[in-house]
Design an enzyme around this catalytic site. Sequence first.
Site, PDB file in Angstrom:
ATOM      1  CD1 TRP A 299      36.211  34.355  43.549  1.00 44.64           C
ATOM      2  CD2 TRP A 299      36.830  35.801  41.959  1.00 44.64           C
ATOM      3  NE1 TRP A 299      37.572  34.514  43.631  1.00 44.64           N
ATOM      4  CE2 TRP A 299      37.984  35.399  42.678  1.00 44.64           C
ATOM      5  CE3 TRP A 299      36.963  36.705  40.915  1.00 44.64           C
ATOM      6  CZ2 TRP A 299      39.253  35.868  42.370  1.00 44.64           C
ATOM      7  CZ3 TRP A 299      38.226  37.180  40.604  1.00 44.64           C
ATOM      8  CH2 TRP A 299      39.350  36.760  41.330  1.00 44.64           C
ATOM      9  CG  HIS A 300      34.777  39.174  38.889  1.00 44.06           C
ATOM     10  ND1 HIS A 300      34.253  37.996  38.390  1.00 44.06           N
ATOM     11  CD2 HIS A 300      36.013  39.290  38.351  1.00 44.06           C
ATOM     12  CE1 HIS A 300      35.127  37.436  37.576  1.00 44.06           C
ATOM     13  NE2 HIS A 300      36.210  38.194  37.530  1.00 44.06           N
TER      14      HIS A 300
END
Length: 205
Positions: free
Chosen positions: A132-133
């Site tokens: 997600w990062h």
Amino acid sequence: VGYMKKVLIADPIGSAIDPVWSSPQNYSSLTLFIASVCFYIQVFADFSGYTDMGRGAARMLGFRLPINFRAPFFAKSLSEFWLRWHISLTLWIRTYCFNSLAMLVIRNSPIQFQKYMLFTATVFIMVIIGLWHGANWNFVLFGLFHGLGIVVWDAVGKGKAPKKIFSILLCIFLTQLFVIFSLIFFRSENAEHAFTIIFKIVQFK
């Protein structure tokens, strides 16, 4: 408060440690470890600062947004850390991804294998949080590191919270040390860069 976290803490720390991260081979193990601790403080002040500014702006418009960071430096386990760190992301992932995956495992796995399948699901979900990062191997390793850490921690501790003062302090110390090393993957340019820093730190040179 959020603006002060960003301008008075995060930005100055970032400027101070950037040269260390850029050329880790030029610095000692102690300096690299201190830079890693400082990055932990920087990313907390930066991210929670933005969150505080967003919550403050929302309050001025009549909206009350939930707290996104709740004293993560005092977490006694990795599971507790993720209940205190980036709470909005963790809650969303747990509600819409992990719970569904856990129910699927429970319904379709033999009882004797459910625990191991749930451990596998935990690691998988943490890898998703890492991705997600950013779509980079660094973030995959960051998520994998945390997933395996949570599984091992829960397996050894059997989900029991420490009760004695010494045990609590030891758990807090080990949790924070784990997070500090995991954030090396988060901050580094690539996986090789991260392992270079970690190996140099543990060599105590």
